[in-house]
Write a protein that holds these residues in place. Sequence first.
Motif, PDB file in Angstrom:
ATOM      1  N   VAL A  83      89.864  -4.606 -81.276  1.00  0.00           N
ATOM      2  CA  VAL A  83      90.437  -4.512 -82.614  1.00  0.00           C
ATOM      3  C   VAL A  83      89.324  -4.251 -83.620  1.00  0.00           C
ATOM      4  CG1 VAL A  83      91.705  -5.710 -84.432  1.00  0.00           C
ATOM      5  CG2 VAL A  83      92.323  -6.078 -82.029  1.00  0.00           C
ATOM      6  N   PHE A  98      88.191  -4.304 -87.365  1.00  0.00           N
ATOM      7  CA  PHE A  98      88.553  -4.902 -88.657  1.00  0.00           C
ATOM      8  C   PHE A  98      87.329  -4.878 -89.551  1.00  0.00           C
ATOM      9  CE2 PHE A  98      88.807  -8.317 -91.724  1.00  0.00           C
ATOM     10  CZ  PHE A  98      90.090  -8.163 -92.234  1.00  0.00           C
ATOM     11  N   CYS A 132      99.224  -8.218 -88.525  1.00  0.00           N
ATOM     12  CA  CYS A 132      98.486  -7.135 -89.190  1.00  0.00           C
ATOM     13  C   CYS A 132      99.420  -5.989 -89.575  1.00  0.00           C
ATOM     14  CB  CYS A 132      97.381  -6.613 -88.273  1.00  0.00           C
ATOM     15  SG  CYS A 132      96.192  -7.878 -87.778  1.00  0.00           S
ATOM     16  N   HIS A 166     100.234  -4.117 -93.185  1.00  0.00           N
ATOM     17  CA  HIS A 166      99.976  -2.686 -93.344  1.00  0.00           C
ATOM     18  C   HIS A 166     101.237  -1.918 -93.736  1.00  0.00           C
ATOM     19  CE1 HIS A 166      95.848  -2.086 -91.236  1.00  0.00           C
ATOM     20  NE2 HIS A 166      95.846  -3.100 -92.072  1.00  0.00           N
ATOM     21  N   THR A 198      93.802   3.244 -86.752  1.00  0.00           N
ATOM     22  CA  THR A 198      93.307   2.457 -87.888  1.00  0.00           C
ATOM     23  C   THR A 198      92.629   1.184 -87.391  1.00  0.00           C
ATOM     24  OG1 THR A 198      95.069   3.281 -89.336  1.00  0.00           O
ATOM     25  CG2 THR A 198      93.985   1.235 -89.998  1.00  0.00           C
ATOM     26  N   CYS A 199      93.206   0.571 -86.383  1.00  0.00           N
ATOM     27  CA  CYS A 199      92.672  -0.701 -85.864  1.00  0.00           C
ATOM     28  C   CYS A 199      92.120  -0.596 -84.450  1.00  0.00           C
ATOM     29  CB  CYS A 199      93.765  -1.770 -85.877  1.00  0.00           C
ATOM     30  SG  CYS A 199      94.454  -2.087 -87.516  1.00  0.00           S
TER      31      CYS A 199
END
Length: 204
Positions: A109, A111, A147, A151, A201-202
């Motif tokens: 992940v 972040f 998450c 988002h 994105t992650c």
Amino acid sequence: MLVFLALCGGGLFATGFARSGYLTRQGWPVDQPVPFSHKHHVGDLGLDCRYCHADVERGRYAGLPASHVCMTCHSQLWTGAAILAPVRASFAQDKPLAWTRVSALPGYVYFDHHIHISRGVACVECHGRVDRMPLAWRAKPFQMRFCIGCHRDPAPRLRPPDQVTRMDWSAWDRDPANRGYGRRAMAAFHIQPAKLTDCDTCHR
């Protein structure tokens, strides 16, 4: 019929277990080399999160407090306290304390604290009311659904970036002048939920 019931029961158990505090560690105090009280330091004394987590505004990781940060105060206060012996030893030996991460994410992940802070996601949104925690615990489950939920709908979680370390937002939220702030912030920062939910994105 028994097989069907067993499969249903197994599925319900697995789902419940996956969301349980036992698996997520949500609400479980974490042992540390020194029993640091956020309630005392943040809630009672009013220390800003950035005093100890100095990298939160400029990098992926918030950073953990170095011993010299602790000794800024504790070279003058509670200088002989047995509970602070690990801090004094760490400082004298120039060896970092082995803090246990409370909110560690899996390696797969990605972040970045900096981007969340600069857009106005307040610390309390992910870490909870640390100013009420005698010992730190994970306030949120930090599972993918947590998450993704943010988002998909970031607006309610956005605050003025210069105030992100504030713990109590109740009065701010009630102020009519602040209504619609999240939507305005999304427009100002060009935040697009459709892009925030892209897998890369992650997961990079």
